[in-house]
Design a protein around this motif. Sequence first.
Motif, mmCIF file in Angstrom:
data_model
loop_
_atom_site.group_PDB
_atom_site.id
_atom_site.type_symbol
_atom_site.label_atom_id
_atom_site.label_comp_id
_atom_site.label_asym_id
_atom_site.label_seq_id
_atom_site.Cartn_x
_atom_site.Cartn_y
_atom_site.Cartn_z
ATOM 1 N N TYR A 70 0.819 -1.220 0.000
ATOM 2 C CA TYR A 70 0.000 0.000 0.000
ATOM 3 C C TYR A 70 0.851 1.268 0.000
ATOM 4 C CZ TYR A 70 -3.668 -3.332 0.920
ATOM 5 O OH TYR A 70 -4.514 -4.401 0.822
ATOM 6 N N ASN A 71 2.052 1.190 0.624
ATOM 7 C CA ASN A 71 2.938 2.351 0.616
ATOM 8 C C ASN A 71 3.347 2.727 -0.814
ATOM 9 O OD1 ASN A 71 4.427 -0.013 0.414
ATOM 10 N ND2 ASN A 71 6.189 0.759 1.551
ATOM 11 N N VAL A 72 3.396 1.731 -1.695
ATOM 12 C CA VAL A 72 3.785 1.992 -3.082
ATOM 13 C C VAL A 72 2.604 2.570 -3.874
ATOM 14 C CG1 VAL A 72 4.581 0.925 -5.232
ATOM 15 C CG2 VAL A 72 5.561 0.222 -3.051
ATOM 16 N N GLU A 73 1.409 2.148 -3.516
ATOM 17 C CA GLU A 73 0.219 2.630 -4.222
ATOM 18 C C GLU A 73 0.159 4.153 -4.214
ATOM 19 O OE1 GLU A 73 -3.532 1.587 -2.380
ATOM 20 O OE2 GLU A 73 -4.479 1.413 -4.347
ATOM 21 N N THR A 74 0.397 4.738 -3.037
ATOM 22 C CA THR A 74 0.372 6.201 -2.931
ATOM 23 C C THR A 74 1.474 6.822 -3.779
ATOM 24 O OG1 THR A 74 0.905 5.501 -0.685
ATOM 25 C CG2 THR A 74 -0.646 7.326 -0.917
ATOM 26 N N MET A 75 2.628 6.181 -3.842
ATOM 27 C CA MET A 75 3.750 6.745 -4.604
ATOM 28 C C MET A 75 3.479 6.716 -6.092
ATOM 29 S SD MET A 75 6.758 4.955 -2.415
ATOM 30 C CE MET A 75 8.126 5.868 -3.068
#
Length: 353
Positions: free
Chosen positions: A121-126
Motif C-alpha cells: 500500500y505504501n507503493v500505491e500512494t507513490m
Amino acid sequence: WDMFVLAFVERLFRPTFRKDDFVLGKKLGEGAFGVVYRVSLAKKPGAKEGDLVLKKATEYGAVEIWMNERVRRACASSCADFVYGFLESSSKKGGDEYWLIWKYEGEATLSDLMLSKDFPYNVETMILGEVQDLPKGLERENKIIQTIMRQLLFALDGLHSTGIVHRDIKPQNVIFSEGSRTFKIIDLGAAADLRVGINYIPKEFLLDPRYAAPEQYIMSTQTPSAPSAPVATALSPVLWQLNLPDRFDIYSAGLIFMQMAFPSLRTDSALIQFNRQLKRCDYNLTAWRNTIEPRASPDLRKGLELLDLDDGRGWELLTSMVRYKARQRTSAKGALAHPYFDREGLALSFMQN
Ligand code: ADP
Ligand code: MG
C-alpha cells in the motif's frame, strides 16, 4: 562507424566534470567495488542540494560507465538517468578511481519499500498519488504488485532489447524514481553487453547468490570467449538466441515477484531458506507448492491466494519465470504479454463474477 561518430560528437557537447566540481553529501551505499554518495554540484547557481549521486568505483567502473552510456542512448527510461563518468587518477594510495554521476532519483529502493509493514500500500500512494480509501484486500494488493512487476519487466525488456543482461536484479537495485513515478533499474556494475562482447566472460563473484538463477554461467562455456576489456567486437545475435542469457534476469525478477506476494519471504534468511527448499524440489515451483501447501502458514496461504486470483494468472506467470532451464523461462517481452497483465481480461472476469 556512424554510431561512434555520433557518440563522439554528443560527448563533445555534453558538460564535462571533474572531481572538484562535487560536494559530497550522505553516503548511500558501500559495496566491495565502490562507494555511493549523494552529491551536489559546487558553486553552481540553480543546482539543488544533493540532486546527484556519485559512485566512486574500482576497476569495474570502466564497464559500468560503458553500460550506462549505452543505456542512455538506447533505453534511457529503463535505468536511473546517467549524467557523466570519468577516470579520476590519483597519485596517492588506491590508484585510479572511476567516478560515475547520476541524477538522484529518490530515496527509496524496492527493498526499502518491501521492508515496510505497509507494503504494497505504501507503493500505491507513490505511484498513484492520493488514493481513495478503498478497502484493503487481495485484489487491491494484486493490482499494486502487478503495476510494479509491469514496470520492472518493461525496464528489463528495454535492457534486453539493447543486448544488455543486468545479472544483479534484486530489490536493492530497483529504485523508485520520484520524478517519473516509476521503478527504474540501477547498478550496472555486473552487467554484460553481449552484442559487443563487453564483460562477456561472466564474473561469477559479482553475482548475488540470493537472486541468482541456478545456471552458473549465463553463456554456455562452449561459446568462444570474447575480450573482457571494453573493446567493440561484432558478436552474432545468433549467440544470444542460442543461449538466452537474458533469462538469468527473468529468474531474479521472478524471485522478486515471489517476495512481493509472500511477506514471509522478504527477509534474507527466509529467501535463503526458500532457495534451499526450491533446490530440493529440483527448482520445480509446483512441487515446492505441493510440499508447503498442506501445512502453510496463513501468510504463505495468503500469497498463494493472491497468485491464484483470476484463474491463477499470477501463479502461471511466476512459474513461467522461475524455472530451472533458462530456455524454458519466458522473456521480458513474453512476460509483459502474459494474461496476468491483461486489463481487459481482468475487467471481464470482474463482470462475470
Ligand atoms: P552498489 O554497487 O553499492 O550496490 P548501487 O549502484 O546499487 O551500488 O547504489 C547503492 C545505493 O545507492 C542504492 O541501493 C540506492 O539506495 C542508492 N542509489 C544509487 N543510485 C541512485 C540514484 N540514481 N538515485 C538515488 N539513489 C541511488
Ligand atoms: Mg547495488
